[in-house]
Design a protein around this motif. Structure first.
Motif, PDB file in Angstrom:
ATOM      1  N   THR A  32       4.436  -3.668   8.034  1.00  0.00           N
ATOM      2  CA  THR A  32       4.394  -3.407   6.593  1.00  0.00           C
ATOM      3  C   THR A  32       4.955  -4.618   5.855  1.00  0.00           C
ATOM      4  O   THR A  32       5.080  -5.711   6.409  1.00  0.00           O
ATOM      5  CB  THR A  32       5.145  -2.113   6.243  1.00  0.00           C
ATOM      6  OG1 THR A  32       4.876  -1.740   4.885  1.00  0.00           O
ATOM      7  CG2 THR A  32       6.638  -2.248   6.459  1.00  0.00           C
ATOM      8  N   SER A  33       5.290  -4.434   4.583  1.00  0.00           N
ATOM      9  CA  SER A  33       5.839  -5.502   3.761  1.00  0.00           C
ATOM     10  C   SER A  33       6.908  -4.927   2.846  1.00  0.00           C
ATOM     11  O   SER A  33       7.129  -3.709   2.810  1.00  0.00           O
ATOM     12  CB  SER A  33       4.720  -6.165   2.941  1.00  0.00           C
ATOM     13  OG  SER A  33       5.201  -7.302   2.250  1.00  0.00           O
ATOM     14  N   LEU A  50       8.068  -6.903   9.366  1.00  0.00           N
ATOM     15  CA  LEU A  50       7.942  -6.921   7.921  1.00  0.00           C
ATOM     16  C   LEU A  50       7.450  -8.305   7.486  1.00  0.00           C
ATOM     17  O   LEU A  50       8.137  -9.302   7.651  1.00  0.00           O
ATOM     18  CB  LEU A  50       9.264  -6.595   7.236  1.00  0.00           C
ATOM     19  CG  LEU A  50       9.107  -6.340   5.732  1.00  0.00           C
ATOM     20  CD1 LEU A  50       9.964  -5.169   5.264  1.00  0.00           C
ATOM     21  CD2 LEU A  50       9.436  -7.595   4.930  1.00  0.00           C
ATOM     22  N   ILE A  51       6.220  -8.336   6.950  1.00  0.00           N
ATOM     23  CA  ILE A  51       5.599  -9.570   6.494  1.00  0.00           C
ATOM     24  C   ILE A  51       5.849  -9.681   4.992  1.00  0.00           C
ATOM     25  O   ILE A  51       5.188  -9.027   4.188  1.00  0.00           O
ATOM     26  CB  ILE A  51       4.102  -9.599   6.817  1.00  0.00           C
ATOM     27  CG1 ILE A  51       3.867  -9.282   8.308  1.00  0.00           C
ATOM     28  CG2 ILE A  51       3.508 -10.954   6.459  1.00  0.00           C
ATOM     29  CD1 ILE A  51       2.408  -9.091   8.669  1.00  0.00           C
ATOM     30  N   ASP A  52       6.809 -10.477   4.633  1.00  0.00           N
ATOM     31  CA  ASP A  52       7.270 -10.573   3.247  1.00  0.00           C
ATOM     32  C   ASP A  52       6.118 -10.964   2.318  1.00  0.00           C
ATOM     33  O   ASP A  52       5.424 -11.953   2.533  1.00  0.00           O
ATOM     34  CB  ASP A  52       8.374 -11.633   3.172  1.00  0.00           C
ATOM     35  CG  ASP A  52       9.264 -11.498   1.961  1.00  0.00           C
ATOM     36  OD1 ASP A  52       8.729 -11.345   0.847  1.00  0.00           O
ATOM     37  OD2 ASP A  52      10.496 -11.550   2.124  1.00  0.00           O
ATOM     38  N   GLY A  53       5.898 -10.164   1.268  1.00  0.00           N
ATOM     39  CA  GLY A  53       4.944 -10.515   0.221  1.00  0.00           C
ATOM     40  C   GLY A  53       3.483 -10.456   0.616  1.00  0.00           C
ATOM     41  O   GLY A  53       2.643 -11.082  -0.036  1.00  0.00           O
ATOM     42  N   ILE A  54       3.121  -9.674   1.634  1.00  0.00           N
ATOM     43  CA  ILE A  54       1.740  -9.707   2.129  1.00  0.00           C
ATOM     44  C   ILE A  54       0.749  -9.069   1.161  1.00  0.00           C
ATOM     45  O   ILE A  54      -0.420  -9.443   1.109  1.00  0.00           O
ATOM     46  CB  ILE A  54       1.636  -9.034   3.519  1.00  0.00           C
ATOM     47  CG1 ILE A  54       0.340  -9.473   4.222  1.00  0.00           C
ATOM     48  CG2 ILE A  54       1.706  -7.527   3.410  1.00  0.00           C
ATOM     49  CD1 ILE A  54       0.237  -9.025   5.651  1.00  0.00           C
ATOM     50  N   GLU A 106       2.216  -3.496  -7.004  1.00  0.00           N
ATOM     51  CA  GLU A 106       1.238  -2.828  -6.139  1.00  0.00           C
ATOM     52  C   GLU A 106       1.881  -2.371  -4.831  1.00  0.00           C
ATOM     53  O   GLU A 106       2.722  -3.087  -4.259  1.00  0.00           O
ATOM     54  CB  GLU A 106       0.074  -3.780  -5.808  1.00  0.00           C
ATOM     55  CG  GLU A 106      -0.840  -4.080  -6.972  1.00  0.00           C
ATOM     56  CD  GLU A 106      -0.294  -5.147  -7.877  1.00  0.00           C
ATOM     57  OE1 GLU A 106      -0.787  -5.269  -9.023  1.00  0.00           O
ATOM     58  OE2 GLU A 106       0.638  -5.854  -7.457  1.00  0.00           O
ATOM     59  N   PRO A 107       1.510  -1.191  -4.319  1.00  0.00           N
ATOM     60  CA  PRO A 107       2.032  -0.753  -3.026  1.00  0.00           C
ATOM     61  C   PRO A 107       1.497  -1.644  -1.910  1.00  0.00           C
ATOM     62  O   PRO A 107       0.501  -2.364  -2.085  1.00  0.00           O
ATOM     63  CB  PRO A 107       1.510   0.675  -2.900  1.00  0.00           C
ATOM     64  CG  PRO A 107       0.264   0.699  -3.733  1.00  0.00           C
ATOM     65  CD  PRO A 107       0.541  -0.228  -4.886  1.00  0.00           C
ATOM     66  N   VAL A 108       2.138  -1.595  -0.760  1.00  0.00           N
ATOM     67  CA  VAL A 108       1.771  -2.456   0.371  1.00  0.00           C
ATOM     68  C   VAL A 108       1.246  -1.610   1.527  1.00  0.00           C
ATOM     69  O   VAL A 108       1.598  -0.441   1.672  1.00  0.00           O
ATOM     70  CB  VAL A 108       2.974  -3.292   0.845  1.00  0.00           C
ATOM     71  CG1 VAL A 108       3.414  -4.257  -0.241  1.00  0.00           C
ATOM     72  CG2 VAL A 108       4.141  -2.397   1.263  1.00  0.00           C
ATOM     73  N   PRO A 109       0.378  -2.200   2.374  1.00  0.00           N
ATOM     74  CA  PRO A 109      -0.146  -1.442   3.512  1.00  0.00           C
ATOM     75  C   PRO A 109       0.939  -1.178   4.547  1.00  0.00           C
ATOM     76  O   PRO A 109       1.835  -2.004   4.760  1.00  0.00           O
ATOM     77  CB  PRO A 109      -1.246  -2.347   4.065  1.00  0.00           C
ATOM     78  CG  PRO A 109      -0.877  -3.724   3.616  1.00  0.00           C
ATOM     79  CD  PRO A 109      -0.196  -3.552   2.290  1.00  0.00           C
ATOM     80  N   SER A 135       7.959   0.247  -1.878  1.00  0.00           N
ATOM     81  CA  SER A 135       9.222  -0.012  -1.176  1.00  0.00           C
ATOM     82  C   SER A 135      10.402   0.742  -1.765  1.00  0.00           C
ATOM     83  O   SER A 135      11.224   1.301  -1.041  1.00  0.00           O
ATOM     84  CB  SER A 135       9.516  -1.515  -1.170  1.00  0.00           C
ATOM     85  OG  SER A 135       8.521  -2.202  -0.468  1.00  0.00           O
ATOM     86  N   VAL A 136      10.505   0.765  -3.082  1.00  0.00           N
ATOM     87  CA  VAL A 136      11.583   1.512  -3.730  1.00  0.00           C
ATOM     88  C   VAL A 136      11.018   2.721  -4.471  1.00  0.00           C
ATOM     89  O   VAL A 136      11.382   3.862  -4.190  1.00  0.00           O
ATOM     90  CB  VAL A 136      12.385   0.609  -4.686  1.00  0.00           C
ATOM     91  CG1 VAL A 136      13.476   1.405  -5.406  1.00  0.00           C
ATOM     92  CG2 VAL A 136      13.020  -0.550  -3.906  1.00  0.00           C
ATOM     93  N   GLU A 137      10.113   2.460  -5.424  1.00  0.00           N
ATOM     94  CA  GLU A 137       9.485   3.552  -6.169  1.00  0.00           C
ATOM     95  C   GLU A 137       8.202   3.030  -6.806  1.00  0.00           C
ATOM     96  O   GLU A 137       8.060   1.808  -7.023  1.00  0.00           O
ATOM     97  CB  GLU A 137      10.426   4.092  -7.236  1.00  0.00           C
ATOM     98  CG  GLU A 137      10.857   3.058  -8.253  1.00  0.00           C
ATOM     99  CD  GLU A 137      11.972   3.527  -9.172  1.00  0.00           C
ATOM    100  OE1 GLU A 137      11.917   3.200 -10.368  1.00  0.00           O
ATOM    101  OE2 GLU A 137      12.904   4.199  -8.690  1.00  0.00           O
TER     102      GLU A 137
END
Length: 435
Positions: free
Chosen positions: A357-358, A10-14, A372-375, A50-52
């Motif tokens: 992911t992130s 998990l790459i925080d804030g990518i 924004e959603p994350v890859p 991540s949540v919604e």
């Protein structure tokens, strides 16, 4: 069938948005990431909320959701996670805060800087020792414990009768605003008493820090004094099933960031300490990757969670060059991880699955978390290693995505989904016959 093991990086804030300086591309699109691209090319991809959708969440609630704990059901504030991760125990009835050392103008009550100094490692432990055990004159039955965490942060625990976490904190959330007066969020006598206690605690902390020799020296040197502790995210310890009970995984967590480590402790994960892992720009990425490989190669674990923080710091600091730089360093680390895991597969009856992911986006243009959603990518190590050796071979387990970034992931076979689907996706993927 080989033994199945999972590594989640998990790459925080990518995640990010288009940046004019980068030709209207995101840092992830611009950074050179051959290994992350190989993972994408040989696996399945998608976008994760991540949540919604539409929620700019914190790292704590995002991690809870990804690990399978509904934050709307279980979350009681981030303070307990930060405090436990810093090394203070929590028992039912305690409250705790994720706290910042800050600079406040006492005369006006304005918090000039919410972070007195990002490079605080040499000062933090000494200041925390001065605050640990302070006496609250109006609340003699309550005790205060303070422990240094990372950078400008510390954990603060209050123990005693009648406490509740149904209160605000004192953090104004932005520089140049008045220190917040702690108030109840529910109309109870416990919340009223706790609010008064926290306001007194804030004043006591200020008095100790104002007179501390470190701050006298900082003022003489023209630096901001760390004369205020912002008491943030009041929380109490929560009771949740362990990762092993919930998912059947024997798990470990590598995360020098105290708030994530505290969440891992709460979820019953083994917290692995890695020399050189600092949770900031100076962390030893290679050491963290090697430690994850070593742990996963043993019989003790079948799920490893590797948390990387530096990219998120670059987003908060609005430093696009740093964000690209650290993405590339993490990619190089993953090259070593994949290569080592592939070698283990050759000698042991093990098959490794890797997720990258992130927890949220931290765009450099905003300097804060956004919605924004994350890859998201999931792949088998043997397929990724084969793709690397054979120049972008796309295996039959994958989709048509060949790059790891926000735009490419939107075309992935997994579509868009929420964080609570991560472990179910992983289990289905791991137990699908490999080709």
């Amino acid at each position: 069938m080989p033994q199945q093991k999972l590594l989640l990086l998990l790459i925080d804030g990518i995640g990010d948005v288009a940046v004019g300086k980068l030709g209207e591309k995101t840092p992830l699109q611009v950074a050179k990431t051959p290994w992350l691209d190989q993972l994408a090319a040989s696996g399945l991809n998608g976008l994760m909320d991540s949540v919604e959708p539409g929620l700019a969440c914190g790292s704590d609630t995002a991690h809870m959701s990804i690990l399978g704990y509904n934050p709307r059901q279980f979350y009681r504030g981030r303070g307990a996670f930060e405090t436990m991760g810093a090394g203070l125990d929590m028992i039912p009835g305690d409250i705790a805060f994720k706290s910042n050392f800050a600079y406040m103008d006492r005369e006006s009550g304005v918090v000039i800087s919410r972070r007195a100094d990002r490079h605080f490692e040499g000062l933090g432990p000494t200041l925390c020792a001065a605050l640990d055990g302070v006496y609250l004159p109006s609340f003699p039955d309550h005790t205060v414990a303070v422990k240094y965490a990372t950078e400008h942060r510390c954990g603060v625990r209050v123990r005693g009768p009648g406490l509740t976490d149904t209160i605000t904190g004192t953090d104004p959330l932005k520089d140049g605003r008045l220190l917040v007066n702690c108030e109840p969020t529910e109309p109870t006598k416990e919340a009223d008493m706790t609010s008064r206690l926290v306001n007194e605690l804030s004043d006591v902390f200020y008095n100790v820090l104002h007179d501390h020799s470190i701050n006298h020296d900082r003022k003489k040197a023209g630096k901001n004094p760390a004369n205020c502790v912002l008491l943030r995210g009041c929380g109490s310890c929560i009771d949740i099933p362990s990762i092993e009970k919930l998912h059947g995984f024997k798990s470990f967590l590598i995360a020098p960031t105290c708030i994530i480590a505290g969440l891992g402790m709460t979820a019953g994960m083994d917290i692995l300490q890695v020399d050189g892992a600092t949770g900031d720009y100076f962390t030893d990425f290679t050491a963290k990757g090697n430690a994850a490989v070593k742990a996963l190669g043993t019989e003790a674990y079948d799920f490893g969670f590797l948390h990387i923080k530096a990219v998120d710091d670059a987003g908060h600091d609005r430093n696009v060059d740093y964000k690209c730089k650290f993405i590339e360093r993490i990619d190089a680390m993953m090259g070593g991880v994949i290569s080592q895991l592939a070698e283990i597969e050759k000698t042991k009856d093990i098959e490794f699955t890797v997720i990258v992911t992130s927890d949220h986006s931290t765009p450099v243009l905003y300097g804060d978390h956004s919605c924004e959603p994350v890859p998201f990518c999931i792949s088998r190590v043997k397929h990724t290693a084969a793709a690397a050796a054979n120049h972008n071979i796309i295996t039959s387990t994958g989709d048509q995505v060949t790059l790891y970034d926000e735009i490419s992931a939107a075309q992935g076979g997994l579509g868009r989904f929420c964080g609570d689907q991560v472990i179910p996706i992983a289990k289905r993927f791991m137990h699908t016959k490999s080709v």
